[in-house]
Design a protein around this motif. Sequence first.
Motif, PDB file in Angstrom:
ATOM      1  N   ILE A 166      31.912  61.370  65.541  1.00 20.67           N
ATOM      2  CA  ILE A 166      31.305  62.413  64.717  1.00 20.67           C
ATOM      3  C   ILE A 166      29.797  62.273  64.875  1.00 20.67           C
ATOM      4  O   ILE A 166      29.258  61.180  64.660  1.00 20.67           O
ATOM      5  N   VAL A 167      29.138  63.310  65.297  1.00 25.26           N
ATOM      6  CA  VAL A 167      27.688  63.254  65.414  1.00 25.26           C
ATOM      7  C   VAL A 167      27.095  64.033  64.257  1.00 25.26           C
ATOM      8  O   VAL A 167      27.416  65.204  64.051  1.00 25.26           O
ATOM      9  N   MET A 168      26.256  63.380  63.486  1.00 23.24           N
ATOM     10  CA  MET A 168      25.669  64.042  62.319  1.00 23.24           C
ATOM     11  C   MET A 168      24.221  64.400  62.572  1.00 23.24           C
ATOM     12  O   MET A 168      23.522  63.745  63.342  1.00 23.24           O
ATOM     13  N   SER A 169      23.807  65.457  61.921  1.00 23.74           N
ATOM     14  CA  SER A 169      22.414  65.859  62.002  1.00 23.74           C
ATOM     15  C   SER A 169      22.057  66.581  60.713  1.00 23.74           C
ATOM     16  O   SER A 169      22.773  67.495  60.296  1.00 23.74           O
ATOM     17  N   GLU A 170      21.009  66.164  60.097  1.00 19.31           N
ATOM     18  CA  GLU A 170      20.507  66.786  58.864  1.00 19.31           C
ATOM     19  C   GLU A 170      21.600  67.058  57.839  1.00 19.31           C
ATOM     20  O   GLU A 170      21.692  68.153  57.287  1.00 19.31           O
ATOM     21  N   GLY A 171      22.441  66.083  57.600  1.00 19.44           N
ATOM     22  CA  GLY A 171      23.403  66.187  56.523  1.00 19.44           C
ATOM     23  C   GLY A 171      24.651  66.972  56.817  1.00 19.44           C
ATOM     24  O   GLY A 171      25.460  67.208  55.934  1.00 19.44           O
ATOM     25  N   GLU A 220      34.699  63.884  75.267  1.00 23.26           N
ATOM     26  CA  GLU A 220      34.335  65.273  75.002  1.00 23.26           C
ATOM     27  C   GLU A 220      32.891  65.374  74.544  1.00 23.26           C
ATOM     28  O   GLU A 220      32.116  66.178  75.051  1.00 23.26           O
ATOM     29  N   VAL A 221      32.536  64.507  73.590  1.00 16.71           N
ATOM     30  CA  VAL A 221      31.194  64.582  73.009  1.00 16.71           C
ATOM     31  C   VAL A 221      30.147  64.149  74.025  1.00 16.71           C
ATOM     32  O   VAL A 221      29.142  64.825  74.227  1.00 16.71           O
ATOM     33  N   PHE A 222      30.410  63.032  74.692  1.00 10.05           N
ATOM     34  CA  PHE A 222      29.381  62.485  75.569  1.00 10.05           C
ATOM     35  C   PHE A 222      29.248  63.229  76.882  1.00 10.05           C
ATOM     36  O   PHE A 222      28.305  63.031  77.623  1.00 10.05           O
ATOM     37  N   SER A 223      30.218  64.120  77.184  1.00 12.41           N
ATOM     38  CA  SER A 223      30.046  64.907  78.395  1.00 12.41           C
ATOM     39  C   SER A 223      29.038  66.030  78.141  1.00 12.41           C
ATOM     40  O   SER A 223      28.507  66.605  79.078  1.00 12.41           O
ATOM     41  N   ARG A 224      28.771  66.287  76.861  1.00 10.41           N
ATOM     42  CA  ARG A 224      27.765  67.320  76.539  1.00 10.41           C
ATOM     43  C   ARG A 224      26.408  66.648  76.388  1.00 10.41           C
ATOM     44  O   ARG A 224      25.801  66.630  75.317  1.00 10.41           O
ATOM     45  N   VAL A 225      25.939  66.093  77.515  1.00 10.18           N
ATOM     46  CA  VAL A 225      24.747  65.243  77.495  1.00 10.18           C
ATOM     47  C   VAL A 225      23.537  65.945  76.871  1.00 10.18           C
ATOM     48  O   VAL A 225      22.859  65.391  76.015  1.00 10.18           O
ATOM     49  N   ASP A 226      23.292  67.182  77.279  1.00  9.54           N
ATOM     50  CA  ASP A 226      22.085  67.863  76.811  1.00  9.54           C
ATOM     51  C   ASP A 226      22.113  68.095  75.304  1.00  9.54           C
ATOM     52  O   ASP A 226      21.118  67.928  74.618  1.00  9.54           O
ATOM     53  N   GLU A 227      23.312  68.468  74.815  1.00 13.80           N
ATOM     54  CA  GLU A 227      23.449  68.699  73.374  1.00 13.80           C
ATOM     55  C   GLU A 227      23.187  67.421  72.589  1.00 13.80           C
ATOM     56  O   GLU A 227      22.501  67.428  71.563  1.00 13.80           O
ATOM     57  N   VAL A 228      23.757  66.323  73.077  1.00 12.38           N
ATOM     58  CA  VAL A 228      23.583  65.040  72.387  1.00 12.38           C
ATOM     59  C   VAL A 228      22.105  64.671  72.380  1.00 12.38           C
ATOM     60  O   VAL A 228      21.546  64.245  71.372  1.00 12.38           O
ATOM     61  N   LYS A 229      21.456  64.859  73.533  1.00 12.61           N
ATOM     62  CA  LYS A 229      20.037  64.499  73.631  1.00 12.61           C
ATOM     63  C   LYS A 229      19.175  65.349  72.714  1.00 12.61           C
ATOM     64  O   LYS A 229      18.166  64.873  72.186  1.00 12.61           O
ATOM     65  N   ALA A 230      19.578  66.599  72.530  1.00 13.63           N
ATOM     66  CA  ALA A 230      18.822  67.481  71.643  1.00 13.63           C
ATOM     67  C   ALA A 230      18.846  66.964  70.210  1.00 13.63           C
ATOM     68  O   ALA A 230      17.969  67.283  69.401  1.00 13.63           O
ATOM     69  N   HIS A 281      18.403  63.940  69.423  1.00 12.02           N
ATOM     70  CA  HIS A 281      17.655  62.680  69.489  1.00 12.02           C
ATOM     71  C   HIS A 281      18.567  61.471  69.587  1.00 12.02           C
ATOM     72  O   HIS A 281      18.323  60.440  68.979  1.00 12.02           O
ATOM     73  N   LEU A 282      19.649  61.632  70.314  1.00 17.69           N
ATOM     74  CA  LEU A 282      20.553  60.503  70.536  1.00 17.69           C
ATOM     75  C   LEU A 282      20.716  60.298  72.023  1.00 17.69           C
ATOM     76  O   LEU A 282      20.384  61.169  72.823  1.00 17.69           O
ATOM     77  N   ASP A 283      21.236  59.134  72.367  1.00 17.65           N
ATOM     78  CA  ASP A 283      21.544  58.853  73.756  1.00 17.65           C
ATOM     79  C   ASP A 283      23.030  59.025  73.992  1.00 17.65           C
ATOM     80  O   ASP A 283      23.816  59.107  73.063  1.00 17.65           O
ATOM     81  N   VAL A 284      23.395  59.057  75.279  1.00 13.55           N
ATOM     82  CA  VAL A 284      24.806  58.975  75.613  1.00 13.55           C
ATOM     83  C   VAL A 284      24.990  57.621  76.287  1.00 13.55           C
ATOM     84  O   VAL A 284      24.006  56.984  76.659  1.00 13.55           O
ATOM     85  N   PRO A 285      26.220  57.146  76.437  1.00  9.16           N
ATOM     86  CA  PRO A 285      26.392  55.878  77.148  1.00  9.16           C
ATOM     87  C   PRO A 285      25.758  55.965  78.536  1.00  9.16           C
ATOM     88  O   PRO A 285      25.744  57.037  79.148  1.00  9.16           O
ATOM     89  N   GLN A 286      25.273  54.838  79.022  1.00  8.63           N
ATOM     90  CA  GLN A 286      24.529  54.845  80.278  1.00  8.63           C
ATOM     91  C   GLN A 286      25.345  55.434  81.429  1.00  8.63           C
ATOM     92  O   GLN A 286      24.799  56.165  82.257  1.00  8.63           O
ATOM     93  N   SER A 287      26.655  55.134  81.445  1.00  6.01           N
ATOM     94  CA  SER A 287      27.487  55.655  82.534  1.00  6.01           C
ATOM     95  C   SER A 287      27.512  57.183  82.511  1.00  6.01           C
ATOM     96  O   SER A 287      27.407  57.836  83.548  1.00  6.01           O
TER      97      SER A 287
END
Lengths: 318, 271
Positions: free
Chosen positions: A242-247, A257-267, A269-275
């Motif tokens: 679960i990725v939270m942002s502003e409550g 599923e979540v980490f394949s959306r690299v750009d969204e995760v980065k937006a 202010h989080l990282d994705v696993p290095q791989s």
Amino acid sequence: MRRDGSVDGSLRAEKTDSRAFCPKQTGKGKNMNEMLRAQDVTFSYSHEQHKALDGLTTQVTRGEFVAVLGANGCGKSTLAKHFNAILLPSSGTVYIEDIPTTDEDRLLEMRQKVGMVFQNPDNQIVATVVEEDVAFALENLGVPPAEIRTRIDEAMKMAGIYKHREKAPHKLSGGQKQRVAIAGVIAMRPDCLILDEATAMLDPIGREKVMRTVKTLNRDYGITVVHITHYMEEAAMADRVIVMSEGHIAMEGAPKEVFSRVDEVKALHLDVPQSAELCHALTAAGLPMPDDIIGVDECAAALYKAITGKEAPVCPQP
Amino acid sequence: MLRDITIGQHFPGNSPVHTMDPRVKILLTIAYIVMLFIGSNPLGLAISTVFLALLYGISKIPLKLIARSIKPILPIIAFTAVLNLFLLSGSGEPLFQWWIFRIYPESIEYTIIMAVRIICLIAGTSLLTYTTSPIVLTDAIERLLYPLSRLHLPVHELAMMMTIALRFIPTLIEETEKIMNAQKARGAQLDSGTLKQRVQALIPVLIPLFISAFRRADELAMAMECRCYHGGEGRTRLKQLRLRASDVVYGLICAVVFVLIGLSNLWFPSI
């Protein structure tokens, strides 16, 4: 305030036969597979206007391993504290199984069902000897001494600190202390374990051992785990992220599923696993890689395939 | 210096001193302190010292630790010794005289007795905390004080506060050292300057220490709540306290020694 026997007595009886999913008859037609549920939860700390949680709805299934991610101040810890009635929502409801957290009469029962481990191990250890600290919760619940003994021994073995049971906590390493804290919670035989950045202050080895313990508790003992973390590699081990942002919840799904959306995760202010990051970068650079890679091994296999054109030889798992 | 504070540190072991009922131990320690004052004559103190040394021997606590618990109070011992030595007046001729300072044989005797008494006092009470885990200790205090809870005295709460205070001593010492180092790294001069400057230099150490202690307290309270803490009502204990035959026997042995210390007054008048 205490309801003798009803807390530990009934729960004990129910749990000795099976650690796995055991349906309760009290449900009002609700899904009994549900461990925790937050319904439109809004919360703000009294001294500020800002909403720490803003209409958040989510649920955690029994036996699940959920990782909660999010930048600082996104409301992760606030959510965690709602899950065992440390905080009560300003509006909306949080249910533990089918108990609304506002039900003050069942507070102890809720705290026993949902155990919580915090970031700083030093600040949650009450006693000066490991085994006495592990026994603290059971002493509070009024469990008879003989049974405390068997339950703390069991809990200390589960957390892998049995051999340190007579040591002073301040003589242990951070990872060991955190496992003492986990054992102290496990001794209550909770259905659910919430780790509020419990690995944040640990060194890599301590962290790995804590994560291994948590994983075992989840897999072998069926304890539901909600793990709040900053480490993407830990989140990758979860069943669901679960990725939270502003409550509120910004993203949700299986780690892949979540980490394949690299750009969204980065937006956020989080990282994705290095791989995942590596594969994403390679794809962007013109070397197509599968986009659902989050582990080191699968990344290596995919790279091998991309470079040699052959399937990677299966290497034995360490 | 900070590492030397050992009060409240428990050294686990299996000696008869360790396994003795803590309630008996507390009562015996109190009796020992009283006897130190009643029997403060050379013979009485000699018995007290030998008795204490014996107990330390039985409990296998390294000598280094005793030295460590006494070290912080050395200045106090030295201070009282100097005052006693020069300010007490005896009946006979002074042994030594210079300006307003006079040393009498009696004052030398008194000074030695006083110093031994303080050392025994600290070493004796340290033995209690060395051989008894603080939780057991506070448990014992709680039980000893239990009759007072009928008078609405918050006995459990007091015991809990003591446990937590004891538990956090090493943590806070570590923290103080960290803060001191951090301030030194920022150029604070903690070990030099006039007394006033040194006291002032401690302020930047104390403020962060206090703030962090409050924060710890807050987190600890929450962690305790999460582990179903709700006061002393209906609490059980992992380690039950039961008076065993051995406790009675050892208690009686100690009582005999104490009586001997008291009787020593018959031969030597107490000072």
